[in-house]
Write an enzyme that holds these catalytic residues in place. Structure first.
Site, PDB file in Angstrom:
ATOM      1  N   CYS A   4      23.862  18.864  99.797  1.00 25.05           N
ATOM      2  CA  CYS A   4      23.445  20.186  99.300  1.00 25.05           C
ATOM      3  C   CYS A   4      24.034  21.352 100.101  1.00 25.05           C
ATOM      4  O   CYS A   4      24.137  22.468  99.597  1.00 25.05           O
ATOM      5  CB  CYS A   4      21.921  20.283  99.299  1.00 25.05           C
ATOM      6  SG  CYS A   4      21.151  18.973  98.350  1.00 25.05           S
ATOM      7  N   HIS A  17      19.072  27.463  99.181  1.00 29.44           N
ATOM      8  CA  HIS A  17      19.314  26.273  98.361  1.00 29.44           C
ATOM      9  C   HIS A  17      18.083  26.038  97.493  1.00 29.44           C
ATOM     10  O   HIS A  17      16.953  26.095  97.968  1.00 29.44           O
ATOM     11  CB  HIS A  17      19.589  25.073  99.271  1.00 29.44           C
ATOM     12  CG  HIS A  17      19.586  23.770  98.535  1.00 29.44           C
ATOM     13  ND1 HIS A  17      20.277  23.596  97.367  1.00 29.44           N
ATOM     14  CD2 HIS A  17      18.943  22.596  98.783  1.00 29.44           C
ATOM     15  CE1 HIS A  17      20.076  22.358  96.935  1.00 29.44           C
ATOM     16  NE2 HIS A  17      19.273  21.737  97.776  1.00 29.44           N
ATOM     17  N   ASN A  65      17.083  20.883  91.367  1.00 27.50           N
ATOM     18  CA  ASN A  65      17.965  20.837  92.536  1.00 27.50           C
ATOM     19  C   ASN A  65      19.350  20.342  92.087  1.00 27.50           C
ATOM     20  O   ASN A  65      19.518  19.159  91.795  1.00 27.50           O
ATOM     21  CB  ASN A  65      17.349  19.897  93.583  1.00 27.50           C
ATOM     22  CG  ASN A  65      18.168  19.806  94.857  1.00 27.50           C
ATOM     23  OD1 ASN A  65      19.319  20.227  94.895  1.00 27.50           O
ATOM     24  ND2 ASN A  65      17.580  19.230  95.892  1.00 27.50           N
TER      25      ASN A  65
HETATM   26  N1  COA Z   1       4.452  12.717  88.978  1.00 28.30           N
HETATM   27  C1  COA Z   1       3.202  12.393  89.288  1.00 28.30           C
HETATM   28  N2  COA Z   1       2.853  11.787  90.453  1.00 28.30           N
HETATM   29  C2  COA Z   1       3.845  11.520  91.316  1.00 28.30           C
HETATM   30  C3  COA Z   1       5.199  11.857  91.055  1.00 28.30           C
HETATM   31  C4  COA Z   1       5.467  12.477  89.823  1.00 28.30           C
HETATM   32  N3  COA Z   1       6.729  12.847  89.474  1.00 28.30           N
HETATM   33  N4  COA Z   1       5.937  11.482  92.105  1.00 28.30           N
HETATM   34  C5  COA Z   1       5.112  10.946  93.012  1.00 28.30           C
HETATM   35  N5  COA Z   1       3.835  10.951  92.528  1.00 28.30           N
HETATM   36  C6  COA Z   1       2.625  10.480  93.171  1.00 28.30           C
HETATM   37  C7  COA Z   1       2.892   9.413  94.219  1.00 28.30           C
HETATM   38  O1  COA Z   1       2.984   8.146  93.596  1.00 28.30           O
HETATM   39  C8  COA Z   1       1.687   9.543  95.114  1.00 28.30           C
HETATM   40  O2  COA Z   1       0.607   8.870  94.527  1.00 28.30           O
HETATM   41  P1  COA Z   1      -0.417   8.015  95.417  1.00 28.30           P
HETATM   42  O3  COA Z   1      -1.066   9.022  96.355  1.00 28.30           O
HETATM   43  O4  COA Z   1      -1.353   7.448  94.400  1.00 28.30           O
HETATM   44  O5  COA Z   1       0.401   7.003  96.139  1.00 28.30           O
HETATM   45  C9  COA Z   1       1.356  11.035  95.060  1.00 28.30           C
HETATM   46  O6  COA Z   1       2.031  11.554  93.909  1.00 28.30           O
HETATM   47  C10 COA Z   1       1.782  11.784  96.298  1.00 28.30           C
HETATM   48  O7  COA Z   1       3.122  11.436  96.576  1.00 28.30           O
HETATM   49  P2  COA Z   1       3.912  12.136  97.754  1.00 28.30           P
HETATM   50  O8  COA Z   1       5.312  11.637  97.753  1.00 28.30           O
HETATM   51  O9  COA Z   1       3.135  12.023  99.018  1.00 28.30           O
HETATM   52  O10 COA Z   1       3.883  13.652  97.235  1.00 28.30           O
HETATM   53  P3  COA Z   1       4.271  14.959  97.974  1.00 28.30           P
HETATM   54  O11 COA Z   1       3.125  15.879  97.941  1.00 28.30           O
HETATM   55  O12 COA Z   1       4.948  14.727  99.290  1.00 28.30           O
HETATM   56  O13 COA Z   1       5.380  15.558  96.972  1.00 28.30           O
HETATM   57  C11 COA Z   1       7.767  15.793  96.795  1.00 28.30           C
HETATM   58  C12 COA Z   1       6.558  14.836  96.735  1.00 28.30           C
HETATM   59  C13 COA Z   1       9.014  14.957  96.580  1.00 28.30           C
HETATM   60  C14 COA Z   1       7.625  16.822  95.674  1.00 28.30           C
HETATM   61  C15 COA Z   1       7.780  16.507  98.164  1.00 28.30           C
HETATM   62  O14 COA Z   1       7.666  15.564  99.208  1.00 28.30           O
HETATM   63  C16 COA Z   1       9.022  17.303  98.346  1.00 28.30           C
HETATM   64  O15 COA Z   1       9.206  18.329  97.707  1.00 28.30           O
HETATM   65  N6  COA Z   1       9.924  16.882  99.280  1.00 28.30           N
HETATM   66  C17 COA Z   1      11.195  17.529  99.494  1.00 28.30           C
HETATM   67  C18 COA Z   1      12.167  16.967  98.512  1.00 28.30           C
HETATM   68  C19 COA Z   1      13.443  17.746  98.449  1.00 28.30           C
HETATM   69  O16 COA Z   1      13.420  18.921  98.152  1.00 28.30           O
HETATM   70  N7  COA Z   1      14.552  17.067  98.702  1.00 28.30           N
HETATM   71  C20 COA Z   1      15.861  17.619  98.589  1.00 28.30           C
HETATM   72  C21 COA Z   1      16.231  18.337  99.813  1.00 28.30           C
HETATM   73  S1  COA Z   1      17.849  18.895  99.665  1.00 28.30           S
END
Ligand code: COA
Length: 331
Positions: free
Chosen positions: A116, A258, A288
Site C-alpha cells: 500500500c 491511505h 482499500n
Molecule cells: N462480517 C461479520 N463478522 C465478521 C466479519 C465480517 N466481514 N469479519 C470478521 N467477523 C467476525 C469475526 O469472525 C469475529 O467473530 P467472533 O468474535 O465470533 O470470533 C468478530 O467479527 C471480530 O473479529 P475481529 O477480527 O476481532 O474484528 P475487528 O474488530 O478486529 O475488525 C478488521 C476486523 C479487519 C475490520 C480490523 O481488525 C481492521 O480494520 N484491521 C486493519 C485492517 C487493514 O486496514 N489492513 C490493511 C492495512 S494496509
C-alpha cells in the site's frame, strides 16, 4: 527560497465499472452485513474488475488521463514506475506492458513492490531519478486488482479491498517556484511480514495442488495487529514528513491518508493534529485499493477543486511488509 526538484503536472484515475456493495456479499454466500463492515471500516462499496479490466488496463486508463492533463505525450515519458502487488503476470513487469500499451518508446519501465505504500515509494524514486539528472519526466502509477489475490471465502479480509488505479506525471520543476515535492519519507519492518502476506505460491513455495486447496496463495491478515501498527506507523510518517518539510500541521491544506479504514484515518489525523474537515476520505466508495488509493484520491480532490495550485497536501501510507511512507507536495 529553494525551488523543488520535481512537481506533479497531471493526475488521472482508472476504475473498473462494476460496483460491489456490502449487501452484494450475501449473493456470494458471505455472512456479513453493511452494518458490520461500515462500523469497523467505513467501507460501503468497492469496484471489482472484470477479466478484461486488467491491472495494465486500469493503469493505462489512469496514465492517459494524467498525461493529457500534464500536456505530455507518450514519447516524452522517460520512466514508468508502476507500484503493484497484483501484477498481471509474474514476468515481465506490468510496467513494461503499460509501456507497450501507451507506446512510450523512450521510457524505462519497472514495477515497485511495497504494497500500500508503493505509490509513495515510486514517487520518491522518481524524484530521485529527476534529481540525479537521469530523467526529466516520469509516470508514477499505482494499479491494483486486489480481487484477484484476496480469499473470497474469508469474510475478515475479502470485505476490505477493491480494484483501481491512479497515476501522476512527475516532471522536473523548471519554474523556479517552491512548488512540487517538499518532503518524502520511507520506512520498513520485514520482521512483521507474516501479519499481512501471501504465504505460498512464490519462488520459495511454488504453486502446488495442495497450496491451491489450502488457499495459502491468497492474502492472510492478522487484522487487529495490523490495525495497531497502521495507526502507529502512519502517525510517525506524518510527523517525519512535516519535520523534513519544516512545516506545521496548520500549514497543511489537505491530508490524503491511505484509504484502508476510517478508524485508522481518524487516528492518524488526530495524532497529526489535523481536523477531519481537512482529511480526504473515499474509502466508503472504493475500499482499500492498496497502492492505488492515494493517487486515486489525489486525482479526485484536484478534479473536485478541493485543492488547486498553491495548496499543500500531505500524503501518508502504510502497508504489507510492513512498509510506511509519506510525502508533502505543493501543487
Ligand atoms: N462480517 C461479520 N463478522 C465478521 C466479519 C465480517 N466481514 N469479519 C470478521 N467477523 C467476525 C469475526 O469472525 C469475529 O467473530 P467472533 O468474535 O465470533 O470470533 C468478530 O467479527 C471480530 O473479529 P475481529 O477480527 O476481532 O474484528 P475487528 O474488530 O478486529 O475488525 C478488521 C476486523 C479487519 C475490520 C480490523 O481488525 C481492521 O480494520 N484491521 C486493519 C485492517 C487493514 O486496514 N489492513 C490493511 C492495512 S494496509
Amino acid at each position: 527560497m529553494i525551488p523543488t526538484v520535481a512537481r506533479i503536472t497531471g493526475t488521472g484515475r482508472g476504475l473498473p465499472s462494476r460496483i460491489f456493495t456490502n449487501d452484494d456479499f450475501a449473493s456470494i454466500g458471505i455472512e456479513t452485513s453493511d452494518e458490520w463492515i461500515m462500523e469497523r471500516t467505513g467501507i460501503h462499496e468497492r469496484r471489482i474488475a472484470s477479466d478484461t479490466e486488467t491491472t495494465c488496463w486500469m493503469a493505462a486508463t489512469a496514465s492517459r488521463q494524467a498525461m493529457a492533463r500534464a500536456g505530455v505525450t507518450a514519447g516524452e515519458i522517460d520512466a514508468i514506475i508502476l507500484s503493484t502487488a497484483t501484477p498481471d503476470r509474474l514476468l515481465p513487469a506490468t510496467a513494461v506492458d503499460l509501456q507497450a500499451e501507451l507506446g512510450a518508446t523512450r521510457a524505462a519501465a519497472f514495477d515497485i513492490s511495497a504494497a500500500c505504500s508503493g505509490w509513495l515509494y515510486g514517487l520518491t524514486v522518481a524524484e530521485g531519478m529527476i534529481a540525479s539528472g537521469a530523467i526529466d519526466t516520469a509516470l508514477v502509477v499505482g494499479a491494483e486488482k486486489m480481487s484477484a489475490i484476496i480469499d473470497w471465502k474469508d469474510r475478515s479480509t475479502c470485505v476490505l479491498f477493491g480494484d483501481g488505479s491512479g497515476a501522476v506525471v512527475l516532471q522536473r520543476n523548471k519554474s523556479g517556484e517552491r512548488a512540487g515535492i517538499l518532503s518524502t519519507f520511507m520506512r520498513s519492518d520485514g520482521c512483521l511480514a507474516n501479519l499481512l502476506y501471501r504465504p505460498d505460491g512464490g519462488a520459495a513455495h511454488p504453486m502446488t495442488a495442495e497450496i491451491l486447496e489450502n488457499r495459502t496463495h491468497l492474502v492472510k491478515m492478522a487484522g487487529r495487529e495490523v490495525f495497531k501498527h497502521a495507526v502507529r506507523e502512519m502517525s510517525e510518517a506524518a510527523d517525519r514528513a512535516l519535520d523534513s518539510a519544516k512545516l506545521r500541521a496548520a500549514d497543511i491544506d489537505l491530508l490524503i491518508p491511505h484509504q484502508a479504514n476510517t478508524r485508522i484515518i481518524e487516528a492518524t489525523a488526530k495524532h497529526a493534529n489535523i481536523s477531519m474537515d481537512k482529511v480526504y476520505v473515499n474509502v466508503d466508495r472504493f475500499g482499500n485499493t492498496s497502492s492505488a488509493s492515494i493517487p486515486i484520491a489525489l486525482d479526485e480532490v484536484i478534479e473536485k477543486k478541493i485543492v488547486g495550485p498553491g495548496s499543500t497536501v500531505m500524503m501518508v501510507a502504510f502497508g504489507a511488509g510492513f512498509t510506511w511512507a509519506s510525502a508533502i507536495v505543493r501543487l
